[in-house]
Design a protein around this motif. Structure first.
Motif, short mmCIF file in Angstrom:
data_model
loop_
_atom_site.label_atom_id
_atom_site.label_comp_id
_atom_site.label_asym_id
_atom_site.label_seq_id
_atom_site.Cartn_x
_atom_site.Cartn_y
_atom_site.Cartn_z
N ASP A 7 0.92 -1.25 0.04
CA ASP A 7 0.10 0.20 -0.05
C ASP A 7 0.87 1.12 -0.16
OD1 ASP A 7 -2.01 2.17 0.86
OD2 ASP A 7 -3.37 0.47 1.19
N ASP A 8 0.28 2.19 -0.82
CA ASP A 8 1.17 3.56 -0.82
C ASP A 8 1.02 4.44 0.30
OD1 ASP A 8 -0.96 5.89 -2.38
OD2 ASP A 8 -1.24 3.88 -2.13
N ALA A 9 0.04 4.09 1.19
CA ALA A 9 -0.26 4.65 2.59
C ALA A 9 0.34 4.11 3.77
CB ALA A 9 -1.90 4.98 2.48
N THR A 10 1.35 4.90 4.23
CA THR A 10 1.81 4.19 5.33
C THR A 10 0.90 4.10 6.63
OG1 THR A 10 3.78 5.58 5.01
CG2 THR A 10 3.77 4.79 7.18
N PHE A 11 -0.22 4.88 6.86
CA PHE A 11 -1.27 4.78 7.88
C PHE A 11 -1.85 3.34 7.50
CE2 PHE A 11 -5.51 4.97 9.48
CZ PHE A 11 -5.24 5.23 10.66
N ALA A 33 5.64 -3.23 1.00
CA ALA A 33 5.98 -2.45 -0.11
C ALA A 33 5.20 -1.26 -0.27
CB ALA A 33 6.09 -3.45 -1.20
N VAL A 34 5.63 -0.15 -0.72
CA VAL A 34 5.00 0.86 -0.96
C VAL A 34 4.22 1.14 -2.31
CG1 VAL A 34 6.58 2.27 0.41
CG2 VAL A 34 7.10 2.16 -1.98
N ILE A 43 -0.62 -12.31 0.07
CA ILE A 43 -0.32 -11.08 -0.30
C ILE A 43 -1.77 -10.09 0.03
CG2 ILE A 43 0.01 -9.31 -2.32
CD1 ILE A 43 1.39 -11.95 -3.82
N LEU A 44 -1.59 -9.10 0.73
CA LEU A 44 -2.74 -8.07 0.86
C LEU A 44 -2.18 -6.88 0.20
CD1 LEU A 44 -2.94 -8.85 4.88
CD2 LEU A 44 -4.78 -9.06 3.07
N CYS A 45 -2.83 -6.36 -0.72
CA CYS A 45 -2.41 -5.66 -1.80
C CYS A 45 -3.70 -4.42 -2.09
CB CYS A 45 -2.04 -5.90 -2.98
SG CYS A 45 -1.26 -5.05 -4.34
#
Length: 302
Positions: A10-14, A35-36, A53-55
């Motif tokens: 996920d591109d979101a850190t939160f 991974a971002v 994988i959780l994407c």
């Protein structure tokens, strides 16, 4: 026995932190890598083995759908469970994911219970749940954390390769339920200029956009039994344009205060912080601001 490895993309850190905390709280023996975006995940998957994988779907450089399609083309990743974590629940998007070989869906926003249930099902079908339980500290096993799991839930199953022409019945059923979620939101007041829908793990609330910036939105909602919580993940749906296009913005509640200066205020003011770093979404927000979509004033009695 080797640990069960889960890749969180996920591109979101939160959102990544939210998923990691939920997994570690319920599966203390799990090994988590992150991974971002899809491109970084692709590189990581080329170096090490992953069991689940959780994407996210919408990410810069490579989307979740593109990563899923790539995974199903790799001999060593064809049977790896792939759960799409997304706010995209439209029928066309669901069909796309099924055709690409998705294993299951988790809709944003999600609760820890929803996350844990989906992960358990995926690992059970892949025959990895027993290994994960075996790697948990003894105190977790004796405390009853897994006491409610039946023997059938522990039966190892063989993961099947998902093909576009014949998706497994459980995936089709889950996809149908997932696609039906946005329809439920339509029972709330219709969105208009400066309005939207705030989706929380516990339900949906109609909201007014009081102010909007590239980092956050100031929302006003009517107080109900569903009380928003600080740091709770959420999705803000904005309907804009002549084609009634829906923009789904992922984020979390940074602050919740009474809108009126009294303890029994009928209205709440929420600060909703965006977590998406997708350039397309940032561009969309910029265009909304330029159009003056956010209302300048709001009156609860209006």
């Amino acid at each position: 026995m080797s640990k069960v490895s889960v890749l969180v993309v996920d591109d979101a850190t939160f959102i990544r932190d939210l998923v990691k905390k939920g997994l570690r709280d319920h599966f203390p023996g799990v090994q988590i890598v992150e991974a971002v975006n899809g491109r970084k995940a692709q590189q990581l998957l080329g170096r090490q083995g992953i069991d689940l994988i959780l994407c996210d779907w919408e990410m810069p450089e490579m989307s979740g759908l593109e990563l899923l399609s790539w995974c199903r083309e790799q001999d060593n990743l064809k049977t790896v469970p792939f759960i799409m974590v997304t706010s995209r629940g439209d029928k066309d998007n669901v069909v796309q994911a099924i055709q690409a070989g998705v294993s299951d869906f988790i809709g944003k926003p999600f609760s820890n219970e929803q996350l844990v249930t989906k992960v358990k099902k995926a690992l059970q079908r892949a025959g990895k749940l027993q290994a994960l339980m075996a790697s948990a500290p003894p105190k977790m096993l004796s405390s009853g954390a897994y006491a409610n799991d039946s023997l059938s839930a522990l039966t190892a199953g063989k993961a099947e390769v998902l093909k576009p022409s014949a998706a497994p019945a459980p995936v089709v059923k889950a996809a149908a339920a997932f696609a039906a979620q946005p329809a439920a939101a339509k029972t709330a007041p219709a969105s208009g200029r400066g309005q939207g829908q705030l989706r929380l793990p516990g339900g949906t609330m109609a909201c007014v956009i009081k102010a909007l910036s590239l980092k956050e939105a100031l929302l006003v909602v009517k107080r109900t039994e569903l009380l928003p919580q600080v740091l709770e993940s959420a999705v803000l749906d904005l309907e804009q344009g002549e084609a009634a296009e829906i923009a789904r913005l992922n984020g979390y509640l940074h602050a919740v205060v009474a809108f009126e200066p009294k303890p029994d205020s009928e209205w709440l003011q929420l600060t909703f912080r965006f977590v998406d770093s997708d350039p397309q979404k940032l561009d969309y927000i910029s265009r909304l601001i330029a159009r003056g979509t956010a209302q300048k004033h709001f009156s609860p009695g209006a």
